[in-house]
Design a protein around this motif. Structure first.
Motif, short mmCIF file in Angstrom:
data_model
loop_
_atom_site.label_atom_id
_atom_site.label_comp_id
_atom_site.label_asym_id
_atom_site.label_seq_id
_atom_site.Cartn_x
_atom_site.Cartn_y
_atom_site.Cartn_z
N ASP A 13 0.90 -1.03 0.02
CA ASP A 13 -0.01 -0.02 -0.06
C ASP A 13 0.96 1.22 -0.08
OD1 ASP A 13 -3.03 0.19 0.92
OD2 ASP A 13 -2.00 2.20 1.21
N THR A 63 -16.70 1.22 2.18
CA THR A 63 -15.35 1.45 2.37
C THR A 63 -14.90 2.76 2.70
OG1 THR A 63 -14.37 1.60 0.23
CG2 THR A 63 -14.75 -0.56 1.00
N TYR A 86 -13.34 8.28 -13.74
CA TYR A 86 -13.32 6.89 -13.07
C TYR A 86 -13.83 5.68 -14.09
CZ TYR A 86 -14.11 3.49 -9.32
OH TYR A 86 -14.01 2.39 -8.46
P1 NAI Z 1 -10.03 2.42 -0.14
O1 NAI Z 1 -9.74 3.73 -0.47
O2 NAI Z 1 -10.66 2.00 1.26
O3 NAI Z 1 -8.89 1.37 -0.09
C1 NAI Z 1 -7.80 1.79 -1.10
C2 NAI Z 1 -6.35 1.53 -0.82
O4 NAI Z 1 -5.54 1.88 -1.93
C3 NAI Z 1 -6.04 2.57 0.41
O5 NAI Z 1 -5.42 1.82 1.53
C4 NAI Z 1 -4.94 3.40 -0.38
O6 NAI Z 1 -4.01 3.96 0.56
C5 NAI Z 1 -4.57 2.61 -1.33
N1 NAI Z 1 -3.87 3.37 -2.41
C6 NAI Z 1 -4.36 4.52 -2.94
N2 NAI Z 1 -3.50 4.91 -3.83
C7 NAI Z 1 -2.45 4.23 -3.95
C8 NAI Z 1 -1.18 3.97 -4.78
N3 NAI Z 1 -0.85 4.93 -5.83
N4 NAI Z 1 -0.60 2.79 -4.60
C9 NAI Z 1 -0.84 1.76 -3.65
N5 NAI Z 1 -1.90 2.04 -2.95
C10 NAI Z 1 -2.80 3.09 -3.09
O7 NAI Z 1 -10.70 1.86 -1.31
P2 NAI Z 1 -11.75 0.51 -1.62
O8 NAI Z 1 -13.03 1.07 -1.46
O9 NAI Z 1 -11.38 -0.76 -0.83
O10 NAI Z 1 -11.54 0.27 -3.08
C11 NAI Z 1 -10.51 -0.55 -3.70
C12 NAI Z 1 -10.83 -0.82 -5.04
O11 NAI Z 1 -12.03 -1.03 -5.20
C13 NAI Z 1 -10.37 0.56 -6.00
O12 NAI Z 1 -9.80 0.07 -7.12
C14 NAI Z 1 -11.72 0.78 -6.40
O13 NAI Z 1 -11.90 1.66 -7.38
C15 NAI Z 1 -12.59 -0.50 -6.34
N6 NAI Z 1 -13.91 -0.17 -6.29
C16 NAI Z 1 -14.30 0.26 -5.03
C17 NAI Z 1 -15.85 0.53 -4.81
C18 NAI Z 1 -16.47 0.97 -3.56
O14 NAI Z 1 -17.70 1.18 -3.66
N7 NAI Z 1 -15.78 1.12 -2.59
C19 NAI Z 1 -16.58 0.13 -5.85
C20 NAI Z 1 -16.14 -0.40 -7.02
C21 NAI Z 1 -14.80 -0.66 -7.14
#
Ligand code: NAI
Length: 258
Positions: free
Chosen positions: A41, A194, A159
């Motif tokens: 991360d 999340t 996005y």
């Molecule tokens: P979150 O924001 O809770 O977690 C994302 C994690 O990625 C964080 O720990 C952050 O520090 C890390 N991160 C951000 N930029 C980074 C980088 N450049 N390099 C390494 N780590 C990085 O997000 P969530 O909701 O768990 O999302 C995870 C994935 O799921 C994403 O790809 C998001 O687009 C996708 N997603 C999420 C949805 C939702 O409703 N939460 C719906 C559909 C897809």
């Protein structure tokens, strides 16, 4: 005796964006199913803590700070793991960032920022780890796309653009490397509760109303929990999905069905 179907004993997995939300749920579940999990991360504090929690439960996890958009850093990590003879069998490209806005509200900088993480990030990790998977004739890549990679979501122009690209990478890799024993699939979640979504909610004038509206978009009438995405990732990572490649698994409470 035949191994239990969802067993990941003896496997090594690498999960990006594993310090929070969906990535954390996937890393935790994979470790509980027996995998050695590399959590990576951009955020070192949450990442170290997450790996520590998993180890406290008695499972195997190690954290590396990694910005997926940093091509050099990704290559260095791959070389280090190769020299330790501990390359991942399973790669989960989960790290991603969001942006709310129509084309009129999106600057080129906004688009580039999302592209660097959501698309180049997936590209960088695949580029670094795929050659060894090809050499071993085995590998499993899971990309976390989105419902926004399958259909337009209101006011998510940048996005959706990046998530359609993630689906494109997934399908291309799947057909290019199927004969080399590599499976590549995407998961397309709808709205998942999340920190990612909670942050977006704060941008609305009435966050509670926005929460209710977002939940109602999905026929099941609520947002998913991260664990409900992780269980689909486990299916894809395990032998249970041995004939599944190039697929997009919808985890959207029925949103895309209507
Ligand atoms: P979150 O924001 O809770 O977690 C994302 C994690 O990625 C964080 O720990 C952050 O520090 C890390 N991160 C951000 N930029 C980074 C980088 N450049 N390099 C390494 N780590 C990085 O997000 P969530 O909701 O768990 O999302 C995870 C994935 O799921 C994403 O790809 C998001 O687009 C996708 N997603 C999420 C949805 C939702 O409703 N939460 C719906 C559909 C897809």
């Amino acid at each position: 005796m035949r191994k239990p179907i969802f067993d990941l004993q003896g496997k090594t997995a690498l999960v990006t964006g594993a310090a929070s939300g969906i990535g954390l749920a996937i890393a935790t579940l994979f470790a509980r199913q027996g995998a050695f999990v590399y959590l990576t991360d951009i955020n070192p504090d949450n990442g170290e803590q997450a790996a520590e929690e998993i180890r406290k439960e008695g499972f195997q996890a190690k954290f590396f700070q990694l910005n997926v958009a940093d091509e050099k850093a990704v290559q260095v990590l791959a070389e280090n793991l190769k020299s330790e003879h501990h390359l991942p069998d399973i790669l989960v490209n989960n790290a991603g960032i969001g942006f709310v806005g129509t084309m009129l509200e999106t600057t080129v900088e906004d688009l580039d920022r999302l592209y660097q993480v959501n698309v180049r990030g997936v590209f960088n990790l695949c580029k670094a780890f795929l050659p060894e998977m090809v050499a071993r004739k085995a590998g499993n890549i899971i990309n976390i796309a989105s419902i926004g990679g399958i259909q337009a979501v209101l006011e998510r122009m940048a996005y959706c653009t990046t998530k359609f690209a993630v689906v494109g990478i997934t399908k291309s890799l799947a057909i290019d490397h199927a004969k080399q024993g590599i499976r590549v699939n995407a998961i397309c979640p709808g709205r998942v509760e999340t920190p990612f979504v909670k942050m977006r909610l704060k941008e609305y004038p009435d966050p509670e109303k926005a929460y209710q509206e977002m939940s109602a978009t999905q026929p099941l009438g609520r947002m998913a929990m991260p664990e409900e995405v992780a269980s689909v990732a486990l299916f894809l990572a395990s032998e249970a999905s041995s004939f599944v490649t190039g697929s997009c698994q919808m985890v959207d409470g029925g949103w895309s069905a209507g």
